[in-house]
Design a protein around this motif. Structure first.
Motif, short mmCIF file in Angstrom:
data_model
loop_
_atom_site.label_atom_id
_atom_site.label_comp_id
_atom_site.label_asym_id
_atom_site.label_seq_id
_atom_site.Cartn_x
_atom_site.Cartn_y
_atom_site.Cartn_z
N GLY A 1 -22.64 5.27 68.11
CA GLY A 1 -23.63 6.16 68.71
C GLY A 1 -24.98 5.98 68.07
N ASP A 2 -25.98 6.52 68.71
CA ASP A 2 -27.34 6.47 68.20
C ASP A 2 -27.42 7.29 66.92
OD1 ASP A 2 -30.10 6.83 67.71
OD2 ASP A 2 -30.57 6.66 69.83
N ASP B 1 -37.69 8.21 62.74
CA ASP B 1 -36.72 9.05 63.46
C ASP B 1 -35.37 9.08 62.74
OD1 ASP B 1 -38.63 9.55 65.36
OD2 ASP B 1 -37.82 8.15 66.84
N ALA C 1 -33.29 12.20 60.86
CA ALA C 1 -31.89 12.50 61.16
C ALA C 1 -31.06 12.50 59.88
CB ALA C 1 -31.34 11.48 62.15
N ARG D 1 -29.76 8.64 65.48
CA ARG D 1 -30.66 9.79 65.53
C ARG D 1 -29.96 11.07 65.94
NH1 ARG D 1 -35.19 6.36 68.74
NH2 ARG D 1 -33.25 5.58 69.68
N ARG D 2 -28.75 10.95 66.47
CA ARG D 2 -28.03 12.15 66.89
C ARG D 2 -27.61 13.00 65.70
NH1 ARG D 2 -24.13 8.36 66.33
NH2 ARG D 2 -22.05 9.02 65.62
N TYR D 3 -27.52 12.41 64.50
CA TYR D 3 -27.11 13.20 63.33
C TYR D 3 -28.09 14.32 63.03
CZ TYR D 3 -23.34 9.96 62.23
OH TYR D 3 -22.18 9.22 62.27
N CYS E 1 -26.55 3.30 59.59
CA CYS E 1 -26.77 2.08 60.39
C CYS E 1 -25.95 0.97 59.73
CB CYS E 1 -28.24 1.70 60.45
SG CYS E 1 -29.31 3.01 61.07
N ASN F 1 -21.49 4.41 60.93
CA ASN F 1 -22.00 4.55 62.29
C ASN F 1 -22.75 3.30 62.73
OD1 ASN F 1 -22.92 6.39 64.64
ND2 ASN F 1 -24.83 5.50 63.88
N VAL G 1 -24.81 1.71 66.51
CA VAL G 1 -25.33 2.14 67.80
C VAL G 1 -24.61 1.51 68.98
CG1 VAL G 1 -27.12 0.35 67.90
CG2 VAL G 1 -27.48 2.56 69.06
N ARG H 1 -29.12 16.27 65.19
CA ARG H 1 -28.82 17.36 66.12
C ARG H 1 -27.41 17.91 65.94
NH1 ARG H 1 -31.18 13.21 69.18
NH2 ARG H 1 -29.16 12.64 70.08
N GLU H 2 -26.69 17.39 64.95
CA GLU H 2 -25.32 17.83 64.72
C GLU H 2 -25.23 18.64 63.44
OE1 GLU H 2 -22.89 14.34 64.85
OE2 GLU H 2 -23.20 14.01 67.00
#
Length: 502
Positions: free
Chosen positions: A352-353, A403, A407, A355-357, A301, A325, A327, A359-360
């Motif tokens: 990007g959000d 959250d 991530a 929180r996507r980290y 962030c 990163n 948002v 899921r990557e």
């Protein structure tokens, strides 16, 4: 031409015309009354209007107004002290004004209330003679609001000037028995923030009897902190212009010589305005020893980019690359601007959000999670924020912090290092988040954040508190770190450091 508006007469510019029977005047004779606002006071008034009418941030609006009105260093200093002082003291001044106005303050026109707050601060907390504070505030009101309002402002401020700040505070608090409520009035903080700060002191191993000193430090104008980016900047120019070497963070300078953007190195971005607490947490993350690869860093962030710039400069020296990163595109643009002086091969800004980290598949060696928070640790630098926040903000923020933490853990490689940082000492945003994260992630291990801070600080911080285990006993070698305005002269930065076991 004039028009009736809300029971008052206004001219074609919308300014009030005083035609009532109850008229009040400043101390000056009619021919001698000023018709033009003093530029420094006008700047302060414009900033307060932007803050109250547009939800603007004073630290963003004030520099533009100073440049627009072309104030010299002395007047700019006066305008700055008046602006921030009126905003910090708003709660106390409103309590005083409510004793001097014959109606609820919410029934006053907002510009009139802002003018009264400026007048109250001059009368009660600045080295301005009473006659000057009265006459100049009345002149400002007459020029910017109207003659009718100037009479009211004159009458009210005369009542305010009848007592000193100490006398007003004593009168306002003498019948208040609740300790928190009394401190809230005397130090101009909302009661819920006083309670939260008391809880923060206790949660981070300090005595709750420090609350008075902490609240007083929140109201003290902070000295500008600057940092020279490692390998890029030099503090010599700032020192030559009257700056003093920082005593807590390396390559830092304390500067009170006016607008720092006039310094060449600051304009070039190789020396940056940044609180010493923020400097230390970034340096601490970069200095924690790692086993294995150390080439991929993440600032999850990153906006507005202060810590990212320092991490990027450190990464450049080590042959690492920072991914910063944010948002939203406009915040990413701020980060890019902050990193502009750092060699381009050492950083990349993505949008990007965060929180996507989780899921990557990308894994990082060092991660900075400077999580969105209430900002209760930076009230001295953002004085209007204390009046905008509410207790109900905290649950929503802690949900987001949780959250983002998950991530960050998912994006950390085994053996890597994660720093969880907030500019808040609120236990719900600090120790509670840490304990919840440790319970959710069995392979996550808390390290000694105080030792990490002290390893990069110029003097011991004494900032640590133990991390309790599941049964409440201290976890060996695990400590959090909490800096304080009244102890370290920094923002109240919290840091916990973790590694991920294989």
């Amino acid at each position: 031409m004039s028009q009736e508006h809300g029971g008052r007469r206004r001219n074609e510019k919308g300014r009030e015309r005083n035609r009532s029977g109850n008229r009040s005047f400043s101390s000056a004779a009619p021919a001698a009354r000023k018709r033009k606002a003093d530029p420094a006071r006008l700047v302060a008034f414009e900033v307060l209007r932007a803050v109250s009418a547009d939800d603007a941030y004073a630290n963003l609006v004030l520099p533009t107004r100073l440049r627009r009105h072309q104030l010299d260093a002395r007047d700019a200093g006066f305008a700055t002290e008046l602006t921030y002082g009126a905003l910090r003291g708003q709660g106390l001044y409103d309590a005083v004004l409510s004793r001097c106005v014959d109606r609820p303050l919410k029934r006053l026109d907002a510009p009139v209330l802002d003018a009264l707050r400026l007048g109250a601060h001059q009368l009660l907390a600045m080295r301005v003679p009473n006659h000057a504070a009265l006459d100049e505030t009345v002149a400002l009101t007459r020029a910017e609001i109207g003659a009718g309002a100037s009479g009211l402002v004159n009458a009210v401020l005369r009542k305010v000037s009848a007592r000193s700040l100490e006398e007003w505070t004593r009168e306002l608090t003498e019948s208040v028995t609740d300790e928190t409520a009394r401190a809230a009035i005397a130090h101009s903080h909302p009661e819920w923030i006083v309670r939260a700060l008391r809880q923060g002191l206790a949660a981070h191993g300090r005595g709750v009897d420090e609350i008075e000193a902490l609240l007083a430090a929140d109201n003290a104008p902070p000295v500008v902190n600057l940092v020279a980016l490692p390998g890029l900047g030099d503090v010599e120019e700032v020192l030559a212009r009257g700056g003093a070497a920082g005593t807590l963070a390396p390559d830092s300078v304390l500067y009170d010589g006016g607008d720092p953007s006039r310094i060449e190195a600051v304009a070039a971005g190789t020396v940056r305005v940044q609180d010493a607490g923020s400097q230390l947490v970034a340096r601490a993350l970069a200095a924690v020893p790692l086993v294995g690869e150390d080439s991929r860093w993440l600032d999850l962030c990153a906006g507005p980019g202060g810590k990212a710039a320092l991490l990027g400069a450190l990464a450049a020296q080590r042959g690492a690359r920072l991914e910063a990163n944010e948002v939203a595109p406009h915040r990413s643009a701020l980060v890019e601007n902050a990193l502009a002086a750092v060699p381009g091969q050492a950083w990349d800004v993505v949008t990007g959000d965060g929180r996507r980290y989780g899921r990557e598949d990308a894994k990082f060696d060092r991660i900075m999670l400077d999580a969105p928070c209430s900002g209760l640790g930076a009230l001295r630098r953002r004085p209007e924020s204390r009046w905008r926040k509410a207790p109900g903000d905290i649950p929503e923020l802690t949900e987001l912090q949780t959250d983002l933490f998950d991530a960050a853990v998912a994006a950390l490689r085994p053996g890597g290092v994660l720093a969880y940082v907030t500019c808040s000492p609120h236990p719900a945003e600090t120790t509670a988040v840490v304990l919840d994260a440790l319970s959710r992630h069995p392979k996550l291990k808390a390290l000694d954040a105080e030792a990490a801070l002290d390893a990069v600080a110029l003097e011991p911080t004494g900032s640590g508190a133990s991390v309790p285990g599941r049964r409440g006993e201290p976890v060996p070698g695990a400590r959090t770190a909490q800096l304080w305005p009244h102890v370290h002269a920094t923002d109240a930065m919290f840091m916990a450091i973790f590694t991920l076991e294989p």
